[in-house]
Scaffold this active site. Structure first.
Site, mmCIF file in Angstrom:
data_model
loop_
_atom_site.group_PDB
_atom_site.id
_atom_site.type_symbol
_atom_site.label_atom_id
_atom_site.label_comp_id
_atom_site.label_asym_id
_atom_site.label_seq_id
_atom_site.Cartn_x
_atom_site.Cartn_y
_atom_site.Cartn_z
ATOM 1 N N ASN A 185 0.958 -1.278 0.016
ATOM 2 C CA ASN A 185 0.053 0.043 -0.021
ATOM 3 C C ASN A 185 0.909 1.167 -0.119
ATOM 4 O O ASN A 185 0.531 2.232 -0.527
ATOM 5 C CB ASN A 185 -0.887 0.027 1.237
ATOM 6 C CG ASN A 185 -1.620 1.510 1.504
ATOM 7 O OD1 ASN A 185 -2.494 1.657 0.822
ATOM 8 N ND2 ASN A 185 -0.947 2.122 2.365
ATOM 9 N N ILE A 191 -9.725 9.285 -3.880
ATOM 10 C CA ILE A 191 -9.977 8.920 -2.427
ATOM 11 C C ILE A 191 -9.466 10.035 -1.579
ATOM 12 O O ILE A 191 -8.511 10.429 -1.592
ATOM 13 C CB ILE A 191 -9.140 7.765 -2.299
ATOM 14 C CG1 ILE A 191 -9.510 6.564 -3.196
ATOM 15 C CG2 ILE A 191 -9.804 7.322 -0.708
ATOM 16 C CD1 ILE A 191 -11.130 6.101 -3.525
ATOM 17 N N TYR A 225 4.295 9.834 -10.887
ATOM 18 C CA TYR A 225 3.423 8.929 -10.223
ATOM 19 C C TYR A 225 2.551 8.088 -10.930
ATOM 20 O O TYR A 225 2.279 6.788 -10.948
ATOM 21 C CB TYR A 225 2.617 9.745 -9.094
ATOM 22 C CG TYR A 225 1.485 8.831 -8.335
ATOM 23 C CD1 TYR A 225 1.825 8.241 -7.247
ATOM 24 C CD2 TYR A 225 0.255 8.729 -8.873
ATOM 25 C CE1 TYR A 225 1.055 7.506 -6.517
ATOM 26 C CE2 TYR A 225 -0.661 8.438 -8.141
ATOM 27 C CZ TYR A 225 -0.126 7.548 -6.846
ATOM 28 O OH TYR A 225 -1.193 6.809 -6.237
ATOM 29 N N ALA A 226 1.864 8.642 -11.925
ATOM 30 C CA ALA A 226 0.855 7.882 -12.946
ATOM 31 C C ALA A 226 1.588 6.636 -13.815
ATOM 32 O O ALA A 226 1.490 5.724 -13.849
ATOM 33 C CB ALA A 226 0.416 8.750 -13.929
ATOM 34 N N LYS A 247 2.377 3.920 -11.403
ATOM 35 C CA LYS A 247 1.218 3.094 -11.110
ATOM 36 C C LYS A 247 0.931 2.171 -12.443
ATOM 37 O O LYS A 247 0.577 1.080 -12.227
ATOM 38 C CB LYS A 247 0.144 3.985 -10.629
ATOM 39 C CG LYS A 247 0.245 4.540 -9.300
ATOM 40 C CD LYS A 247 0.633 3.452 -8.339
ATOM 41 C CE LYS A 247 0.592 4.016 -6.878
ATOM 42 N NZ LYS A 247 0.781 3.041 -5.942
ATOM 43 N N SER A 256 -3.462 2.644 -9.216
ATOM 44 C CA SER A 256 -4.261 4.184 -9.480
ATOM 45 C C SER A 256 -4.933 4.210 -10.717
ATOM 46 O O SER A 256 -4.475 3.635 -11.996
ATOM 47 C CB SER A 256 -3.457 5.192 -8.953
ATOM 48 O OG SER A 256 -3.898 6.248 -9.188
#
Length: 249
Positions: free
Chosen positions: A87, A187, A154-155, A158, A140
């Protein structure tokens, strides 16, 4: 409902946000949960609040040298590991493409990608002693749509997680280890402390269910993927938890 009764689970980055909700759900389902996080004060408080079936270990998921000690402690206390939830992750910062540099690349990829690989490699031998197990990775929606402004690294990380989940599933099936992922949408967690309020409202308006998701919205699907009783014939899958914001074929 005891769908994870007798299972030992390690959840990285579980002091707050989605990880904390997963830990609470796992304990409610009968698992013993090791909460791993770099934040000692918050992590210890989280474990204490969950009672005797939770234990906190301060741990930097990106530090490969720490993983042997973490797994040794888990094995000493519980004989093996049944479930790993990768996580831990972070956007780190919003940085436009032309401002990326090696230092930022390393920070983002070490936490969001390398830690998933290192943790899983450390866990697999001790799942084998249990006759198998389940690994759940956190992807994500950004891994499918390229992410919003400043979140391209980040994308991309993921997207890697989504694909490495499929590869791990194929490679580890022979060891009776199932590997799946969830891909959350927007979220409401501290992750979005970096997101301006107007951007959050714009993203909410893109969600057919017209609300921002909660950590608890993610915990249920992860319980499902961790439970052999509920998802024993599922591996290599990416469950999209996004209120309908994206509906991949």
């Amino acid at each position: 409902m005891n769908r994870l009764a007798g299972k030992t689970a390690l959840i990285t980055g579980a002091a707050r946000g989605i990880g904390a909700a997963i830990a609470e759900a796992f304990v409610a389902e009968g698992a013993f949960v090791i909460i791993s996080d770099i934040n000692a004060e918050t992590g210890a408080a989280r474990a204490a609040a969950l009672g005797e079936n939770a234990h906190f270990m301060r741990h930097d998921a990106t530090d490969e040298a720490q993983w042997a000690a973490v797994m040794a402690a888990i094995v000493a206390g519980h004989g093996g590991l049944d479930v790993l939830v990768n996580n831990a992750g972070s956007l780190m910062t919003r940085t436009l493409f032309m401002d990326w540099d090696d230092a930022l690349y390393d920070r983002v990829m070490n936490l969001n990608v390398r830690a998933v690989i290192t943790a899983s490699q450390a866990a697999v031998p001790f799942m084998q002693t249990r006759g198998g197990g389940a690994i759940i990775n956190l992807g994500s929606i950004a891994g499918n749509n390229g992410g919003g402004p400043g979140s391209g690294l980040y994308a991309s990380a993921k997207a890697f997680v989504h694909n490495v989940t499929r590869h791990m599933a194929s490679d580890l099936a022979k060891l009776s280890i199932r590997v799946n992922a969830i891909a959350p949408g927007v979220i409401g967690t501290p992750f979005h402390d970096l997101t301006p309020a107007d951007r959050m409202e714009a993203m909410r308006n893109q969600v057919p269910m017209q609300r921002i998701g909660t950590p608890e919205d993610c915990a249920g699907p992860i319980v499902f993927l961790a439970s052999n009783r509920m998802s024993g014939y599922m591996t290599g899958q990416i469950l999209h938890v996004n209120g309908g914001q994206m509906m991949p074929a």
